[in-house]
Design a protein around this motif. Structure first.
Motif, PDB file in Angstrom:
ATOM      1  N   ILE A 121      39.719  35.755  36.496  1.00 18.44           N
ATOM      2  CA  ILE A 121      39.640  34.806  35.377  1.00 18.44           C
ATOM      3  C   ILE A 121      38.456  33.863  35.565  1.00 18.44           C
ATOM      4  O   ILE A 121      37.710  33.577  34.629  1.00 18.44           O
ATOM      5  CB  ILE A 121      40.957  34.013  35.239  1.00 18.44           C
ATOM      6  N   ARG A 122      38.277  33.391  36.801  1.00 21.48           N
ATOM      7  CA  ARG A 122      37.160  32.481  37.074  1.00 21.48           C
ATOM      8  C   ARG A 122      35.819  33.119  36.726  1.00 21.48           C
ATOM      9  O   ARG A 122      34.898  32.453  36.236  1.00 21.48           O
ATOM     10  CB  ARG A 122      37.187  32.073  38.549  1.00 21.48           C
ATOM     11  N   LYS A 123      35.682  34.416  36.977  1.00 16.37           N
ATOM     12  CA  LYS A 123      34.433  35.115  36.697  1.00 16.37           C
ATOM     13  C   LYS A 123      34.145  35.175  35.198  1.00 16.37           C
ATOM     14  O   LYS A 123      32.985  35.239  34.790  1.00 16.37           O
ATOM     15  CB  LYS A 123      34.490  36.531  37.274  1.00 16.37           C
ATOM     16  N   GLU A 129      37.716  31.958  49.824  1.00 17.44           N
ATOM     17  CA  GLU A 129      36.876  32.126  48.636  1.00 17.44           C
ATOM     18  C   GLU A 129      37.349  31.247  47.487  1.00 17.44           C
ATOM     19  O   GLU A 129      36.541  30.699  46.739  1.00 17.44           O
ATOM     20  CB  GLU A 129      36.867  33.601  48.210  1.00 17.44           C
ATOM     21  N   ASN A 130      38.657  31.112  47.351  1.00 18.11           N
ATOM     22  CA  ASN A 130      39.192  30.316  46.247  1.00 18.11           C
ATOM     23  C   ASN A 130      38.710  28.875  46.326  1.00 18.11           C
ATOM     24  O   ASN A 130      38.482  28.221  45.311  1.00 18.11           O
ATOM     25  CB  ASN A 130      40.725  30.338  46.257  1.00 18.11           C
ATOM     26  N   ASN A 170      35.499  28.713  44.533  1.00 17.23           N
ATOM     27  CA  ASN A 170      35.462  29.111  43.128  1.00 17.23           C
ATOM     28  C   ASN A 170      36.154  28.142  42.178  1.00 17.23           C
ATOM     29  O   ASN A 170      35.847  28.115  40.997  1.00 17.23           O
ATOM     30  CB  ASN A 170      36.071  30.499  42.963  1.00 17.23           C
ATOM     31  N   TRP A 171      37.122  27.391  42.683  1.00 16.85           N
ATOM     32  CA  TRP A 171      37.788  26.396  41.849  1.00 16.85           C
ATOM     33  C   TRP A 171      38.419  25.330  42.734  1.00 16.85           C
ATOM     34  O   TRP A 171      38.456  25.464  43.959  1.00 16.85           O
ATOM     35  CB  TRP A 171      38.809  27.037  40.914  1.00 16.85           C
ATOM     36  N   LEU A 172      38.897  24.266  42.127  1.00 16.10           N
ATOM     37  CA  LEU A 172      39.472  23.161  42.893  1.00 16.10           C
ATOM     38  C   LEU A 172      40.797  23.571  43.522  1.00 16.10           C
ATOM     39  O   LEU A 172      41.637  24.204  42.880  1.00 16.10           O
ATOM     40  CB  LEU A 172      39.688  21.951  41.990  1.00 16.10           C
ATOM     41  N   GLY A 193      38.921  24.637  33.371  1.00 15.25           N
ATOM     42  CA  GLY A 193      39.176  24.051  34.675  1.00 15.25           C
ATOM     43  C   GLY A 193      40.278  24.816  35.390  1.00 15.25           C
ATOM     44  O   GLY A 193      41.151  25.409  34.753  1.00 15.25           O
ATOM     45  N   MET A 194      40.245  24.818  36.706  1.00 18.76           N
ATOM     46  CA  MET A 194      41.276  25.497  37.497  1.00 18.76           C
ATOM     47  C   MET A 194      41.612  24.649  38.718  1.00 18.76           C
ATOM     48  O   MET A 194      40.709  24.165  39.411  1.00 18.76           O
ATOM     49  CB  MET A 194      40.811  26.893  37.928  1.00 18.76           C
TER      50      MET A 194
END
Length: 223
Positions: free
Chosen positions: A136-138, A165-166, A169-171, A146-147
């Motif tokens: 989803i982030r990609k 990795e997470n 890629n997001w908070l 926002g995540m």
């Protein structure tokens, strides 16, 4: 006759019986709203996370001395929790520090859709869901979506070692209180993983969706 047919047939029968019992419970509560038995029936048949309005409706019928009972107070507290984190409710406030030490609140995601998810390093299903969140982030830039992942681990390292990795890629945030976190009752977290999609007005528009369902919703709302 196949075993699969038998299983489906029996499940259908059980669902029908459960539906009939629920209807009888509702009839009893309507007719005897001051009976302690009505509270027990609400507890046994009407506490439904995916349909909190039903419990709310019947709990409001209760009257008489039983409103002073411990069971009524427990059900009222649960009802308030469900109402506060249901679909259509404004997301409860949160205040956390992310894994880099920066303050996070709902204002962090002001004027954008965002996914709030809860998990833990010891939860295999959470790790599977995180793979879907990466996809989803990609698809959506941080300016559009926002995540925030909140871990119920008690140590930051436990989460970072499993999800390096997470964190890029997001908070991500680690509450450190585990199931004693104040976010557990606020967001009615009964199991993990749990995800919520929240709109630009901070209204909860979905709860506990599969990654496929989240993708459908995001495609609908984010242009």
């Amino acid at each position: 006759m196949s075993a699969e047919y038998n299983r489906s047939h029996y499940l259908s029968q059980v669902n029908n019986i459960d539906h009939q019992l629920k209807e009888k419970a509702e009839d009893f509560i309507r007719n005897k709203p001051s009976s302690m038995a009505s509270l027990v029936l609400i507890q046994d048949y009407l506490v439904e996370e995916d349909n909190p309005e039903n419990m709310n409706t019947f709990l409001q019928l209760i009257n008489g001395d039983i409103v002073e009972s411990n069971l009524y107070k427990r059900l009222s507290h649960l009802n308030n929790t469900l109402q506060g984190s249901k679909i259509g409710a404004i997301a409860p406030p949160l205040s956390l520090k992310d894994t880099k030490g920066l303050e996070i609140s709902l204002d962090t995601f002001k004027n954008k859709y965002f996914i709030l998810s809860f998990g833990a390093s010891w939860c295999d299903l959470c790790l599977e869901e995180n793979e879907g969140m990466n996809e989803i982030r990609k698809k959506y830039k941080p300016s559009k979506l926002g995540m925030l992942s909140v871990s119920l681990d008690k140590e930051i390292d436990q989460w970072l070692q499993i999800n390096p990795e997470n964190n890029k890629n997001w908070l991500t945030a680690v509450d450190k209180q585990g199931w004693n976190s104040n976010l557990v009752p606020l967001y009615n977290i009964r199991s993990i993983p749990l995800n919520l999609l929240i709109d630009k007005g901070m209204t909860i528009i979905s709860r506990d969706q599969s990654i496929d369902s989240l993708n459908i919703l995001l495609k609908k709302h984010i242009k």
